[in-house]
Design a protein around this motif. Sequence first.
Motif: not given
Length: 442
Positions: A187-196, A212-217
């Motif tokens: 949303e609104d050009k938010t950059f999202i990085f989710t290593p899994t 499955k394990f995730t983190v998020n930036y």
Amino acid sequence: MKKYLPFIAALIAAAIMMQTLYFKFTAQSESVILFTKLNMEPDGRILIGILELIASLLILIPKTRFVGAFLGLGLMSGAIFFHLTIIGIESNQDGGMLFLLAITAWLCCFYLSFKPVVKIAKSILKKRSNTAILIGMGLISITSSKSLAQGCSDAGFCSVGELKSELSDSTEYKNKIGLTPVIGIGEDKTFIFTPTLQYDRQLNKKWSIQTKFTVNYANGNLGSTFGLGDVIQSCSYNIQSNRKIKVSFTAGVKVPLSNSNQKAAGRSLPMTYQSSLGTLDAIAGIGLKFHQFKAAFGLQAPLTNLYSKNGTRSANGFLRSEWDSIQANPYPSTNGFVRAADVLFKIEYNWKLSQKFALTPGLLSIYHLIKDKYQETKGDETFRSIQDSEGLTINFTLVAAYQITKRLKTSLTFGVPLVVRTVRPDGLTRRFVLGPEISYQF
């Protein structure tokens, strides 16, 4: 001399990435200051260090050099992006040296991955029918790139067990571990990085389990966040049959590792910035396979919120009125957010172009069953429906998989929206999703 260039490029790229590991793993002040600027300290510093170590080792081995270069290309692209947007060309008065090293490593990785990518592309384009299909896929992507849609893997169940896109693995091995650093624009050009990180265990011919394990930036105009995501545990059961149609079942649970209420300047951020939905979810699905076609049906239902007092509403406290800024306007208020269930339908075709390379185009539909709810003011126990938050989302997906060895495989997943629901308060909005994966069987 020409035959030594790949080795030299691999050595340079690995040396650049590995020389930073001491600073990352020992929490040297230079590295801590840099990742603090990105709001990724300390988890992000350690995670990026591990990924750079993996890329460096892979890039030094000839058989896995392409995979290491591809991973390194992604890491260095991220480093360059953050230098240009947040950190600055010069970091800690280094005269821009870190930035120049990132560019040098990026060029080496690009050189090492360019030829294999061109070779794969040429093998696809040899047949006119393949070219026509790829052009059609490209047109679908272009016409839908301006839209926004619910992302797939973020909610949890799109890539779990038999609901995951069909990528046939060798039956010789019982274990598989995979790493997928997913990127997207929200949303609104938010950059999202989710290593899994995902581990699969084949117990026998019928039963298998997946963890499955995730983190998020996330980084956008309201701030940046980094945190733990979810752990998703599932099991699958395959019905043994001699018939042409193969049937399988999946059941699982999603456990949140964060409270969905990360803040900036003391104010709650929208769900787009949160690393987890905060809910304990039940997941169920069925997969049907007929020759090269596969269909999957699934349900993900929130059971309770682990981080709220009464287990119903979310710990998230975002209200647009608290921000008093036009930058907050694109995000729906989600104070005390209560999320509804989703159902999924996916159909895809496994298009095998050679013994090692396959494309899997598909359509992914997600229907949000009823309206989500929120609380209009802090302390208000009255829930109000979020209008137009229910409805259908349809995404076009494409998975390209390449079998490097019997044990090692790489793939790239791409998704763009075709049809969207009007309001998506859960923060799963994506303009596109791109997920490179490297997996190893043993």
